[in-house]
Design an enzyme around this catalytic site. Structure first.
Site, PDB file in Angstrom:
ATOM      1  N   ASP A  65      68.277 -48.383   7.138  1.00  0.00           N
ATOM      2  CA  ASP A  65      69.629 -47.808   7.107  1.00  0.00           C
ATOM      3  C   ASP A  65      70.542 -48.856   7.730  1.00  0.00           C
ATOM      4  O   ASP A  65      70.505 -49.082   8.932  1.00  0.00           O
ATOM      5  CB  ASP A  65      69.640 -46.503   7.918  1.00  0.00           C
ATOM      6  N   LYS A  90      80.026 -53.668   7.792  1.00  0.00           N
ATOM      7  CA  LYS A  90      79.729 -52.955   6.546  1.00  0.00           C
ATOM      8  C   LYS A  90      81.009 -52.595   5.778  1.00  0.00           C
ATOM      9  O   LYS A  90      81.011 -52.535   4.551  1.00  0.00           O
ATOM     10  CB  LYS A  90      78.957 -51.681   6.890  1.00  0.00           C
ATOM     11  N   GLU A 130      72.647 -43.200   0.572  1.00  0.00           N
ATOM     12  CA  GLU A 130      72.347 -42.579   1.863  1.00  0.00           C
ATOM     13  C   GLU A 130      72.107 -41.068   1.736  1.00  0.00           C
ATOM     14  O   GLU A 130      71.127 -40.556   2.288  1.00  0.00           O
ATOM     15  CB  GLU A 130      73.471 -42.883   2.865  1.00  0.00           C
ATOM     16  N   ASP A 171      77.969 -36.272   6.269  1.00  0.00           N
ATOM     17  CA  ASP A 171      77.603 -37.443   7.082  1.00  0.00           C
ATOM     18  C   ASP A 171      78.785 -37.884   7.933  1.00  0.00           C
ATOM     19  O   ASP A 171      79.738 -38.487   7.434  1.00  0.00           O
ATOM     20  CB  ASP A 171      77.141 -38.577   6.147  1.00  0.00           C
TER      21      ASP A 171
HETATM   22  P1  ADP Z   1      76.996 -44.959  11.444  1.00  0.00           P
HETATM   23  O1  ADP Z   1      76.416 -44.183  10.298  1.00  0.00           O
HETATM   24  O2  ADP Z   1      78.484 -45.141  11.320  1.00  0.00           O
HETATM   25  O3  ADP Z   1      76.295 -46.244  11.688  1.00  0.00           O
HETATM   26  P2  ADP Z   1      75.779 -43.155  13.427  1.00  0.00           P
HETATM   27  O4  ADP Z   1      75.278 -42.140  12.490  1.00  0.00           O
HETATM   28  O5  ADP Z   1      74.791 -43.966  14.152  1.00  0.00           O
HETATM   29  O6  ADP Z   1      76.886 -44.074  12.779  1.00  0.00           O
HETATM   30  O7  ADP Z   1      76.714 -42.375  14.487  1.00  0.00           O
HETATM   31  C1  ADP Z   1      77.285 -42.989  15.573  1.00  0.00           C
HETATM   32  C2  ADP Z   1      78.242 -42.019  16.236  1.00  0.00           C
HETATM   33  O8  ADP Z   1      77.511 -40.872  16.711  1.00  0.00           O
HETATM   34  C3  ADP Z   1      78.942 -42.603  17.445  1.00  0.00           C
HETATM   35  O9  ADP Z   1      80.330 -42.298  17.378  1.00  0.00           O
HETATM   36  C4  ADP Z   1      78.294 -41.867  18.601  1.00  0.00           C
HETATM   37  O10 ADP Z   1      79.203 -41.734  19.690  1.00  0.00           O
HETATM   38  C5  ADP Z   1      77.977 -40.532  18.001  1.00  0.00           C
HETATM   39  N1  ADP Z   1      76.946 -39.804  18.738  1.00  0.00           N
HETATM   40  C6  ADP Z   1      75.673 -40.167  18.961  1.00  0.00           C
HETATM   41  N2  ADP Z   1      75.041 -39.259  19.712  1.00  0.00           N
HETATM   42  C7  ADP Z   1      75.937 -38.274  19.985  1.00  0.00           C
HETATM   43  C8  ADP Z   1      75.908 -37.049  20.734  1.00  0.00           C
HETATM   44  N3  ADP Z   1      74.810 -36.660  21.362  1.00  0.00           N
HETATM   45  N4  ADP Z   1      77.019 -36.305  20.777  1.00  0.00           N
HETATM   46  C9  ADP Z   1      78.137 -36.698  20.162  1.00  0.00           C
HETATM   47  N5  ADP Z   1      78.241 -37.832  19.449  1.00  0.00           N
HETATM   48  C10 ADP Z   1      77.152 -38.621  19.352  1.00  0.00           C
HETATM   49 MG    MG Z   2      75.245 -43.675   8.771  1.00  0.00          MG
END
Ligand code: ADP
Ligand code: MG
Length: 619
Positions: free
Chosen positions: A23, A87, A187, A211
């Protein structure tokens, strides 16, 4: 742990290769495999047990390169040398992103607005493909370290809305990182696979995948039937995510912490430290009703209730997108059988509540929302490795298929990497008055001009009744069945004249040839865009010359002598420009001729209208 096999042809021992699922995220990236013993997908973690690799790259002043968690501290200390959200730039030109330049602290090169973006770091330029390859390389290294064997094959996920250029860029990034990208998958499809949706071939289901990541929100509506995933619609907001939750918290704290001191208001270190504290507090509020943290040495705190008030409008915006996606798919909420939650920000309880209430369903949220896409990619990788023969392979077209249109341009009807079976139809029309037949030439390849692609078939649609140019409606449809056989059909809709032909698109092309054609399209992408613009400008110029000539032949009496003279001159200049390689010049000449002809064209129209009115009053 890895399987050992014997190559029957050579008698040598062979280690079964592991295909990994990746991913490649805007905020975080990760890699997963299907565990050979448990047959369950698992993400690969580092020694500290961390699965997520932040999608960050730090370029040190002395040439050192840090990727992932190690680069994080530099995001606030050296923002101009730390790349994030790469990205978003994949497959984009500067023009595409210029509205959001302020979003990036690093330098995006803006000299050539039409070509693909580059990032300047010291004296060097990097393309988003190269930068993404650094992240992929980090994931590859991690996988090799954990599995204790070389890893060279991968499945990589991309958002469902990624276009061909962005998918190609992702594939190239994989190649640069030393990975053979066996497949690019969507995705939301991966997330559904992780939940085991679609593994039952008999089942037909409609799935909404919600998502909410760090910086982006995507909603996709998928239909799965006979083991084939089809994207019915996608919607979202490319600038809405968990980062906005953090910003809302910072904005809430700001007045009490900073007061009216202007000097602090622009202090980047302070705002960076506040953003970090906000994120930490936000995460705590997933399980607590009150949380505290420290920002630049000051105590901060927030209650869950206030947090929910702050983010409610943002969550509401995601629901508006969901509504839109349903509408685009032509579905009511009741048609949705499953709702899959993806992205770190869906951990926020308010998000879950609102989404569940909106769809009126319980959610698929048992899996870790920031791992679920990688887990699904690992499931797909395992299918490709042939370990899961029960599962129907989702086959795809290796190269784009299309027909030749005006000026020798390739008009793609079925893009590369489309899943088969696939059906599409598009309408075309004639170029000449009274044209009685139309040649349909079918091509395969990625280049903009058909001469650079491979011709698969050609036929004539005959029996188009005599009509002025632009009147006949010829519908060309492409259908690829599950065996990869393409049927091309052309039908004139007014008369019903019809013709069809069967083609085997893949036949005769080796993997090497496919590879070469793809490489060709990358190396020539810039040239192709220019050439396409030039060809289009020329076609437009020719059309205008033809029309003007016709008009003057019919309406000569309407033009003054001076208009006649100026028109002749402008036509000559346009004619000349068509022989040169300068699309801007052609466009200017088109404009000039239009400018001159506008007044008398209007006069002619007035007269025609007056004539028509007169005709009516006679009745
Ligand atoms: P991406 O798909 O953009 O790479 P992710 O799916 O990894 O991103 O999500 C990252 C986001 O999730 C960040 O903004 C992070 O602060 C938030 N996040 C991760 N864990 C938590 C949580 N326990 N509560 C709230 N937000 C969270
Ligand atoms: Mg993602």
């Amino acid at each position: 742990m890895p399987k050992i096999g014997i190559n029957i042809a050579t008698g040598s021992l062979q280690q079964a290769e592991m295909i990994v699922g990746i991913d490649l995220g805007t905020t975080n990236s990760l890699v997963a495999i299907l565990h050979p013993e448990s047959r369950q997908p698992v993400v690969l973690r580092d020694q500290e047990g961390l699965a997520l690799v932040p999608s960050l790259i730090y370029f040190g002043e002395n040439g050192e390169l840090l990727v992932g968690e190690q680069a994080r501290p530099f995001l606030s200390s050296h923002p101009e040398r730390t790349i994030f959200s790469v990205k978003r730039l994949l497959g984009k030109s500067y023009k595409d992103i210029s509205d959001h330049q302020q979003h990036y602290a690093y330098k995006i090169v803006d000299e050539e607005k039409d070509s693909l973006v580059k990032i300047k770091m010291g004296e060097k330029f990097y393309s988003p493909v190269e930068l993404s390859s650094f992240i992929l390389k980090e994931l590859k290294d991690r996988a090799e370290h954990m599995l204790k064997m070389p890893v060279s094959k991968a499945v990589i996920t991309v958002p469902a809305y990624f276009n061909d250029a962005q998918r190609q860029a992702t594939r190239d990034a994989g190649k640069l990182a030393g990975l053979d990208v066996l497949r690019i998958i969507n995705e939301p499809t991966a997330a559904s696979l992780a939940y085991g949706l679609g593994t039952d071939k008999q089942q037909q289901k409609t799935i909404a995948v919600y998502d909410l990541g760090g910086g982006t929100f995507d909603i996709s509506v998928l239909r799965i039937s006979n083991g084939i995933f089809e994207v019915l619609s996608t919607h979202g907001d490319t600038y809405l995510g968990g980062d906005d939750f953090d910003r809302a918290i910072v904005a809430h704290w700001w007045p009490t912490l900073v007061g009216s001191e202007k000097s602090k208001a622009v202090d980047p270190a302070l705002s960076a430290s506040m953003r970090l504290a906000a994120e930490e507090v936000k995460r705590k509020l997933t399980t607590q009703v009150q949380a505290t943290g420290k920002a630049a040495g000051l105590d901060v705190s927030l209650s869950k209730a206030t947090f929910e008030e702050l983010i409610a409008p943002l969550v509401e915006r995601t629901l508006v997108c969901c509504q839109q996606a349903l509408q685009d798919a032509g579905l009511s909420i009741h048609a949705i059988d499953e709702v899959v939650m993806v992205g770190g920000s869906t951990r926020v309880p308010l998000v879950k509540e609102k989404v569940s209430a909106f769809f009126g369903r319980t959610l698929n949220d048992a899996l870790d929302p920031d791992e679920v896409v990688a887990l699904g990619a690992a499931v797909q990788a395992d299918i490709l490795a042939g370990n899961n023969i029960e599962f129907l392979l989702l086959d795809i077209t290796p190269l784009s298929l299309g027909i030749e249109t005006m000026g020798g341009l390739m008009d793609v009807l079925i893009p590369r990497n489309s899943k088969i079976p696939y059906k599409v139809a598009r309408q075309y029309t004639t170029q000449k008055d009274g044209q009685g037949s139309m040649r349909i030439s079918v091509f395969q390849g990625e280049r903009d001009l058909v001469v650079d692609n491979r011709k698969l078939a050609e036929f004539n649609l005959k029996g188009i009744p005599g009509m002025p140019a632009g009147f006949p409606k010829v519908e060309v449809s492409f259908l690829i069945n599950a065996d990869g056989i393409l049927t091309v059909r052309a039908k004139e809709l007014r008369s019903g004249a019809e013709q069809q032909i069967e083609v085997k698109p893949q036949y005769g092309l080796t993997d090497q040839e496919v590879e070469r054609m793809l490489l060709d399209s990358i190396t020539n992408a810039g040239d192709d865009i220019k050439l396409r613009a030039l060809t289009e400008a020329r076609a437009e110029g020719e059309l205008l010359l033809g029309q003007t000539e016709k008009f003057i032949a019919r309406n000569a009496s309407l033009l003054t002598q001076e208009e006649m003279l100026r028109t002749a001159e402008a036509m000559q200049s346009l004619q000349l420009s068509l022989t040169l390689e300068d699309k801007d010049l052609i466009q200017r000449q088109i404009e000039a001729l239009n400018e001159i002809s506008r007044p008398y064209a209007e006069r002619a129209m007035d007269q025609a209208v007056a004539g028509a009115l007169k005709g009516r009053s006679l009745q």
